[in-house]
Write an enzyme that holds these catalytic residues in place. Structure first.
Site, PDB file in Angstrom:
ATOM      1  N   GLN A 103      13.969  -8.054  26.607  1.00 15.48           N
ATOM      2  CA  GLN A 103      15.025  -8.553  27.490  1.00 15.48           C
ATOM      3  C   GLN A 103      14.469  -9.089  28.803  1.00 15.48           C
ATOM      4  OE1 GLN A 103      17.305  -5.442  29.200  1.00 15.48           O
ATOM      5  NE2 GLN A 103      18.765  -6.788  30.215  1.00 15.48           N
ATOM      6  N   GLY A 110       4.622  -7.111  25.924  1.00 19.76           N
ATOM      7  CA  GLY A 110       6.041  -6.914  25.630  1.00 19.76           C
ATOM      8  C   GLY A 110       6.907  -8.068  26.073  1.00 19.76           C
ATOM      9  N   TYR A 162      10.996   8.593  26.525  1.00 21.60           N
ATOM     10  CA  TYR A 162      10.818   7.367  27.312  1.00 21.60           C
ATOM     11  C   TYR A 162      10.549   7.713  28.774  1.00 21.60           C
ATOM     12  CZ  TYR A 162      12.160   2.970  29.631  1.00 21.60           C
ATOM     13  OH  TYR A 162      12.191   1.838  30.413  1.00 21.60           O
TER      14      TYR A 162
END
Length: 467
Positions: free
Chosen positions: A63, A59, A196
């Protein structure tokens, strides 16, 4: 493309030495599990060597991933860190400064193969779908969150080097629900309200199981909202970054003598929504410190830097931009998620066990850090335009929109995953207009075609950001 980055404190030689001496002895010949756990003297006698840590990061285009990969490479060497993801990074530095590979974490064989090929001593598992995005696609969120975590832990347990690899996989305040109370900590009740959060509870429990049963050094931090001057990835706390980037754009326009926008910033949470946060700089520095420390007593720690509301951040920004205005238009999905989370996190165990010590503890300090951050002089800002149009069956363009940085529009991107291989590729109209304007004013850099794992021949154009 250069992604806008916060200043990150230089990682000290002490951290580097800690990483060098922490469980990084691997036999130069094949050895059994018992030999791998022998004393340092026995390992040396059998031909073991001590070497620099090597990281595989999943990943990595998110961000946190972009900036953590950069920090790891600058600290341990460009070749130390293999960045991976299911999409091509928009940050060209990630491609130019070190190894990069396509990796779908739901493919266990691929995870293990890349970890072995890179001779990774550490796997940093960042791949996930954030809270709001996960609610829109819970099936995919479960696959990435649960299968991906299992595959990473298996790759850590069953490695060619002998000793299990270290796994760092962040958790989140999303593991908490209303039952955790307004102040949540390491021993608070875990009853998440989002898929999540469910995947993060699974991550924590499975990691602890692999540590106890297989000796995998699993570590995790429950991040609150991570605030940087880059676009978020679909999280509930993204409003904070959006507001700060909007304010930074206004400052940039004022410095350039331009008329600043009179359009108020629109916030998708209520003005009094109180949540915990941490700056990106603190996240990076403290995460590397955590990975570098001796194995801590706990696998997972709650951490926090500061807490504030959208209204408080707005008022802090107005210290520098009195005309900065905000309107509030709460998103039902994100507001419901935010309301289920604690106001703050109790992090005394992290401070005691491995010296968690974030530098930014007030909204004013956070605003000042991000609004007045100076770009690194050796990095070039560019606008990247990526577009595809399918000529098969009248298919339309799939665009993820645009991101705004300190110099205005910085990135346009499109999702090419479902496009036919034989489709005609042309830039989107608004991208074409931006490219033509760049050519007209002399800031155009280049136009090229690239190949991605998802789809070949994606059209890309770049120019300097002063368009």
């Amino acid at each position: 493309m250069m992604m806008f980055r916060n200043n990150v404190q230089a990682t000290s030689s002490k951290v580097l030495a800690m990483m060098m001496t922490r469980s990084l002895r691997y036999s130069s010949s094949s050895s059994s599990a018992s030999a791998a756990s022998a004393s340092a003297a026995s390992a040396a006698a059998s031909g073991a060597v001590e070497r620099m840590p090597k990281f595989l990061v999943t990943g990595s285009t998110g961000q946190l991933g972009v900036q953590l990969v950069s920090l790891l490479r600058s600290t341990f060497g460009a070749a130390s860190t293999l960045a991976t993801d299911v999409r091509l990074p928009t940050d060209q530095n990630m491609l130019n400064e070190g190894p990069y590979a396509f990796l779908d974490v739901t493919n266990g064989d691929a995870v293990r193969r890349l970890a072995d090929q890179h001779e990774a001593t550490h796997i940093v598992h960042l791949a996930s779908l954030l809270s709001a995005v996960g609610e829109a696609n819970p099936e995919l969120a479960l696959r990435i969150g649960n299968e991906g975590t299992k595959n990473v832990l298996e790759a850590a347990r069953d490695c060619e080097g002998g000793s299990p690899r270290t796994v760092y996989a962040p958790s989140s305040i999303a593991v908490f629900g209303p039952s955790a109370g307004k102040v949540a900590g390491d021993k608070s009740h875990l009853m998440p309200s989002t898929v999540y959060g469910i995947t993060k509870v699974h991550l924590e429990l499975l990691g602890a199981y692999y540590r106890k049963k297989y000796g995998v050094d699993f570590r995790s931090l429950r991040y609150p909202g991570v605030v940087s001057a880059t676009p978020g990835g679909g999280g509930t706390t993204d409003w904070s970054m959006d507001m700060l980037m909007y304010a930074r754009q206004m400052l940039s326009d004022k410095a350039a003598g331009k008329t600043t926008t009179a359009i108020p910033f629109e916030c998708f949470l209520k003005k009094d929504t109180f949540l915990p946060y941490v700056s990106m700089d603190d996240t990076l520095n403290e995460t590397v410190k955590f990975m570098s420390a001796s194995q801590p007593p706990q696998c997972t720690y709650s951490v926090s830097g500061l807490s504030f509301t959208p209204e408080q951040l707005h008022e802090s920004i107005r210290r520098h931009i009195p005309e900065f205005e905000v309107t509030y238009n709460p998103c039902a999905v994100r507001q419901k998620i935010a309301d289920s989370w604690p106001d703050s996190c109790e992090d005394s165990a992290a401070r005691r066990d491995w010296s968690w010590n974030p530098a930014v503890s007030t909204a004013d300090a956070l605003v000042d850090q991000i609004l007045f951050h100076e770009e690194e002089e050796d990095e070039e800002e560019v606008v990247v335009a990526v577009g595809q149009r399918s000529a098969v069956g009248g298919g339309g363009i799939r665009s993820s929109g645009m991101r705004h940085g300190p110099s205005g529009v910085r990135l346009f991107s499109s999702s090419a995953a479902a496009m036919p291989a034989a489709a005609e590729k042309t830039p989107l109209k608004h991208l074409t207009d931006a490219i033509e304007e760049a050519k007209g004013n002399g800031t155009f850099k280049r136009e090229r075609t690239i190949t991605t794992p998802q789809s070949p021949h994606v059209h890309v154009a770049e120019s300097n950001s002063e368009v």
